[in-house]
Motif scaffolding. Structure first.
Motif, short mmCIF file in Angstrom:
data_model
loop_
_atom_site.label_atom_id
_atom_site.label_comp_id
_atom_site.label_asym_id
_atom_site.label_seq_id
_atom_site.Cartn_x
_atom_site.Cartn_y
_atom_site.Cartn_z
N ALA A 145 0.94 -1.25 -0.11
CA ALA A 145 -0.07 0.05 0.03
C ALA A 145 0.83 0.96 0.05
O ALA A 145 0.55 2.22 -0.89
CB ALA A 145 -1.08 0.14 1.15
N ALA A 146 1.72 1.42 0.67
CA ALA A 146 2.72 2.42 0.89
C ALA A 146 3.45 2.61 -0.50
O ALA A 146 3.31 3.77 -1.06
CB ALA A 146 3.70 2.33 1.92
N VAL A 147 4.12 1.37 -1.03
CA VAL A 147 4.65 1.82 -2.14
C VAL A 147 4.05 2.24 -3.38
O VAL A 147 4.26 3.00 -4.23
CB VAL A 147 5.89 0.51 -2.53
N SER A 148 2.84 1.47 -3.63
CA SER A 148 2.11 1.84 -4.60
C SER A 148 1.63 3.04 -4.65
O SER A 148 1.45 3.77 -5.65
CB SER A 148 0.96 0.73 -4.50
N ASN A 149 0.95 3.84 -3.29
CA ASN A 149 0.67 5.07 -3.34
C ASN A 149 1.65 5.98 -3.68
O ASN A 149 1.48 6.99 -4.17
CB ASN A 149 -0.02 5.03 -2.05
N TYR A 150 2.94 5.85 -3.26
CA TYR A 150 4.09 6.85 -3.53
C TYR A 150 4.21 6.76 -4.97
O TYR A 150 4.39 7.80 -5.56
CB TYR A 150 5.17 6.30 -2.66
N LEU A 151 4.26 5.52 -5.50
CA LEU A 151 4.74 5.54 -6.86
C LEU A 151 3.61 5.96 -7.73
O LEU A 151 3.85 6.62 -8.87
CB LEU A 151 4.97 4.01 -7.46
N GLN A 152 2.25 6.04 -7.30
CA GLN A 152 1.39 6.68 -8.11
C GLN A 152 1.65 8.29 -7.89
O GLN A 152 1.31 8.79 -9.12
CB GLN A 152 0.10 6.47 -7.30
N VAL A 153 1.83 8.76 -7.03
CA VAL A 153 2.19 10.07 -6.89
C VAL A 153 3.32 10.47 -7.83
O VAL A 153 3.12 11.54 -8.82
CB VAL A 153 2.68 10.49 -5.77
N LEU A 154 4.28 9.65 -8.02
CA LEU A 154 5.47 9.97 -8.81
C LEU A 154 5.11 9.82 -10.25
O LEU A 154 5.32 10.50 -11.12
CB LEU A 154 6.72 9.01 -8.50
N TYR A 155 4.38 8.79 -10.60
CA TYR A 155 3.99 8.67 -12.02
C TYR A 155 3.10 9.68 -12.42
O TYR A 155 3.09 10.10 -13.61
CB TYR A 155 3.12 7.23 -11.99
N GLU A 156 2.03 10.47 -11.55
CA GLU A 156 1.34 11.43 -11.76
C GLU A 156 2.01 12.71 -12.40
O GLU A 156 1.82 13.39 -13.23
CB GLU A 156 0.24 11.70 -10.87
N ALA A 157 3.21 12.77 -11.46
CA ALA A 157 4.14 14.00 -11.89
C ALA A 157 4.86 13.78 -12.92
O ALA A 157 5.23 14.81 -13.92
CB ALA A 157 4.96 14.26 -10.38
N ASP A 158 5.33 12.80 -13.32
CA ASP A 158 6.61 12.31 -14.43
C ASP A 158 6.56 10.90 -14.56
O ASP A 158 7.47 10.14 -13.72
CB ASP A 158 7.80 12.86 -13.98
N PRO A 159 5.91 10.16 -15.72
CA PRO A 159 6.00 8.97 -15.70
C PRO A 159 7.19 8.05 -15.87
O PRO A 159 7.56 7.05 -15.48
CB PRO A 159 4.84 8.37 -16.97
#
Length: 340
Positions: free
Chosen positions: A309-323
């Motif tokens: 949950a922690a990693v997937s949510n964090y990566l989602q934020v990064l992906y939205e900022a820059d895939p």
């Protein structure tokens, strides 16, 4: 954003995070001859580990203590390296079984290896701070119009800093000047030369610089600032395993996770002993630095559903900022290790 490559060397420290390029070193760790023999939990004789010099590996050093006192479930050979670029080839070639690397790199490597690695645990939360020698920065808004030194172009420091700035209505390209250095040691060297310098530094560099310069002040904790704009945890590093190794040696992986959790607990309960090991194995240049920095390094061992949950949510934020920050795509569920 402008990138500045400085040739100034700093003697403050000899360790690094993902953005550093220090010389690689290796530590082979074996249990003492007097240790009581432990039953093998795996088919291989020794699990090959690798970590970066710095906070992502501070929680790993006590594996040596567990082996020496005979309480480790198995043997480990730990290599301490200067950059993530040194770890990746060893993972790909199968020379390393388990490694501590930046979270976004793990996601990108998962894509590049077509699912060849899996995330085992979160090992480090946020470790980034804004520091200055003056008293001008008390909020993110105070960074407007300033020149900010930083390391980590294309890695966690850049992504985290720019995301926090943007969420506060600040354009990283227009509202301030960010000068990226190739290493954190260059940032500390430039700060020593300019009394009004402001910089983004990770622990334990913050501690090392503070010990050299009493005028240095922590102006902002970027972990706190991240928490003000996001519901997700700020994650610096994760521990990954080669999928083939996990499939062939599931007992060894489970034994590692148990030993690793104990090692992290020792990092919190025995700060002095852990600091001494950090110096001994080259994770940090001096034990005094490690001892003071350890409480601020947010070292953890988060596994299972909480890790996912922690990693997937964090990566989602990064992906939205820059895939590109996560390799172009978000990793699927197979990226997250689950015990059978």
């Amino acid at each position: 954003m402008k990138k500045v490559i400085s040739v100034v060397l700093s003697a403050v420290m000899a360790l690094g995070l993902a953005a550093c390029g220090s010389q690689a070193g290796a530590v082979s760790s074996q249990p003492s001859s007097s240790a009581a023999p432990q039953p093998s939990a795996q088919a291989v004789s020794t699990v090959q580990l690798a970590g970066l010099k710095g906070p992502t590996t501070m929680g790993m050093v006590n594996l040596n203590t567990l082996m020496e006192n005979g309480t480790a479930a198995q043997q480990y050979d730990v290599s301490m390296l200067g950059t993530a670029d040194e770890i990746v080839p060893q993972l790909v070639k199968g020379e390393v079984d388990i490694a501590a690397i930046p979270a976004n790199l793990a996601a990108a490597l998962y894509q590049k290896t077509e699912g060849g690695i899996q995330a085992l645990a979160v090992n480090t939360l946020g470790v980034l701070y804004v520091v200055e020698q003056g008293d001008t920065v008390h909020s993110v808004q105070d960074l407007k119009g300033k020149t900010l030194l930083s390391t980590g172009k294309g890695t966690t420091p850049e992504y985290v800093l720019c995301h926090i700035l943007e969420k506060n209505g600040i354009d990283p390209d227009k509202d301030l000047q960010i000068e990226y250095c190739s290493e954190a040691t260059e940032v500390t060297a430039r700060m020593a030369e300019a009394s009004d310098a402001i910089a983004v530094l990770p622990q334990p560099y913050v501690t090392a610089a503070s010990l050299q310069n009493e005028a240095l002040r922590v102006a902002l904790d970027l972990t706190e600032e991240w928490g003000k704009v996001e519901d997700t945890q700020l994650i610096t590093g994760v521990t990954v395993v080669r999928k083939a190794f996990a499939e062939q040696n599931p007992d060894a992986v489970e034994a590692f996770l148990s030993d690793y959790a104990q090692s992290v607990q020792l990092a919190a309960s025995d700060v002095q002993g852990t600091a001494a090991l950090c110096e001994q194995y080259g994770v940090v240049a001096k034990a005094a630095i490690a001892q003071k920095a350890l409480p601020a390094c947010n070292i953890v061992c988060i596994t299972g559903a909480e890790m996912k949950a922690a990693v997937s949510n964090y990566l989602q934020v990064l992906y939205e900022a820059d895939p590109a920050a996560v390799g172009g795509n978000l990793p699927d569920d197979a990226f997250y290790y689950e015990a059978d």
